[in-house]
Design a protein around this motif. Structure first.
Motif, short mmCIF file in Angstrom:
data_model
loop_
_atom_site.label_atom_id
_atom_site.label_comp_id
_atom_site.label_asym_id
_atom_site.label_seq_id
_atom_site.Cartn_x
_atom_site.Cartn_y
_atom_site.Cartn_z
N LEU A 69 0.82 -1.20 0.00
CA LEU A 69 0.00 0.00 0.00
C LEU A 69 0.86 1.26 0.00
CD1 LEU A 69 -2.88 1.02 -0.01
CD2 LEU A 69 -2.89 0.89 2.49
N ARG A 70 1.98 1.23 0.69
CA ARG A 70 2.85 2.41 0.77
C ARG A 70 3.48 2.76 -0.58
NH1 ARG A 70 6.82 2.31 5.85
NH2 ARG A 70 7.23 4.37 5.00
N GLU A 71 3.50 1.80 -1.50
CA GLU A 71 4.07 2.03 -2.82
C GLU A 71 3.08 2.70 -3.77
OE1 GLU A 71 5.40 -1.74 -4.16
OE2 GLU A 71 7.06 -1.87 -2.73
N LEU A 72 1.81 2.81 -3.36
CA LEU A 72 0.80 3.40 -4.22
C LEU A 72 0.76 4.92 -4.00
CD1 LEU A 72 -2.11 0.80 -3.88
CD2 LEU A 72 -0.16 0.81 -5.45
N THR A 73 1.38 5.64 -4.89
CA THR A 73 1.55 7.10 -4.75
C THR A 73 0.23 7.85 -4.70
OG1 THR A 73 3.59 6.89 -6.04
CG2 THR A 73 2.70 9.11 -5.73
N TYR A 74 -0.77 7.39 -5.44
CA TYR A 74 -2.01 8.14 -5.57
C TYR A 74 -3.12 7.63 -4.64
CZ TYR A 74 0.25 10.26 -9.55
OH TYR A 74 1.13 10.95 -10.33
N VAL A 75 -2.77 6.73 -3.72
CA VAL A 75 -3.74 6.22 -2.75
C VAL A 75 -3.40 6.80 -1.39
CG1 VAL A 75 -4.71 4.19 -1.62
CG2 VAL A 75 -4.11 4.10 -4.05
N ARG A 76 -4.30 7.59 -0.83
CA ARG A 76 -4.08 8.19 0.49
C ARG A 76 -5.06 7.58 1.49
NH1 ARG A 76 -4.56 14.46 -0.17
NH2 ARG A 76 -6.13 13.89 -1.72
N THR A 77 -4.57 7.39 2.70
CA THR A 77 -5.39 6.76 3.74
C THR A 77 -5.59 7.71 4.91
OG1 THR A 77 -3.41 5.76 4.70
CG2 THR A 77 -4.66 4.42 3.14
#
Length: 235
Positions: A69-77
């Protein structure tokens, strides 16, 4: 016009809604736990540079999922305390349902939902979107990390803690707000400055941190946390 969804229809339209997102995607669910199909869909949105916001109340991610998940630049949590809403939307469709995100593509439970279209249900869509934005605003945006998962299950709750007015000290989260940081940014700076050490998925107070006035509070109604002098700056 709003459309009623049963279990299979909810799964179908949720997948289609995610795949059809062209501008934004908002996923609000109490539990952050992703199956292989959901990870595949989110990876594709990330490749297309679609802005994805995930708001959750509890994380059940494994270390390998955290790294992914940390590698997904455009996904914010974002973490939202006491979250119970389940709402999924893109720029055109919105699903309000009983289905948790981790149950997507599963048929273990009987679910219900309502599908709203921005084109046909403009007023309802607008109200749902505004409420989703409010939930995002009151949530704490976090960088998913081993520390976060450990804190929720067994370690320091960096987003919690109570300021001790008598001691004049503040929790990490309160001090972070005062300094204009996100909680994880504050913790990262404390590690870089040598006030904290990050080991085995947890933050630990160092000798330098103790000399600076930092304390580890093992018990509170929010769980364990660090507190610092109100004037402390992690440099």
């Amino acid at each position: 016009m709003a459309k009623f969804l049963n279990t299979s229809a909810t799964n179908y339209f949720l997948e289609e809604m995610i795949k059809e997102a062209k501008d934004r995607l908002i996923l609000i669910s109490p539990y952050l736990k992703l199956n292989d199909r959901m990870k595949e869909l989110l990876s594709d949105k990330n490749r297309l540079k679609i802005d994805v916001r995930i708001v959750y109340g509890k994380s059940e991610l494994h270390p390998d999922e955290i790294s992914w998940l940390r590698e997904l630049t455009y996904v914010r949590t974002s973490f939202c305390k006491n979250l119970h809403a389940k709402c999924y939307m893109n720029e055109e469709l919105c699903i309000i349902t009983s289905l948790n995100l981790y149950e997507f593509s599963q048929v273990n439970n009987n679910e219900m939902g309502i599908l709203l279209s921005r084109a046909d249900d403009a007023s309802l869509y607008k109200e749902a979107y505004e409420e989703a934005q409010r939930i995002i605003r009151i949530s704490e945006e976090v960088r998913i990390s081993l520390e976060r998962v450990a804190s929720e299950s067994e370690g320091v709750q960096s987003h919690g803690g109570e300021p001790d007015e008598a001691s004049g000290k503040l929790s990490s989260s309160k001090l972070a707000v005062k300094l204009g940081y996100k909680t994880n940014e504050f913790l990262d700076k404390a590690v870089a400055a040598g006030h904290l050490e990050f080991r085995d998925g947890k933050h630990l107070l160092t000798v330098k941190g103790e000399k600076a006035g930092g304390e580890y509070i093992a018990k509170s109604r929010f769980g364990p946390y660090f507190r610092w002098p109100a004037g402390f700056v992690p440099i």
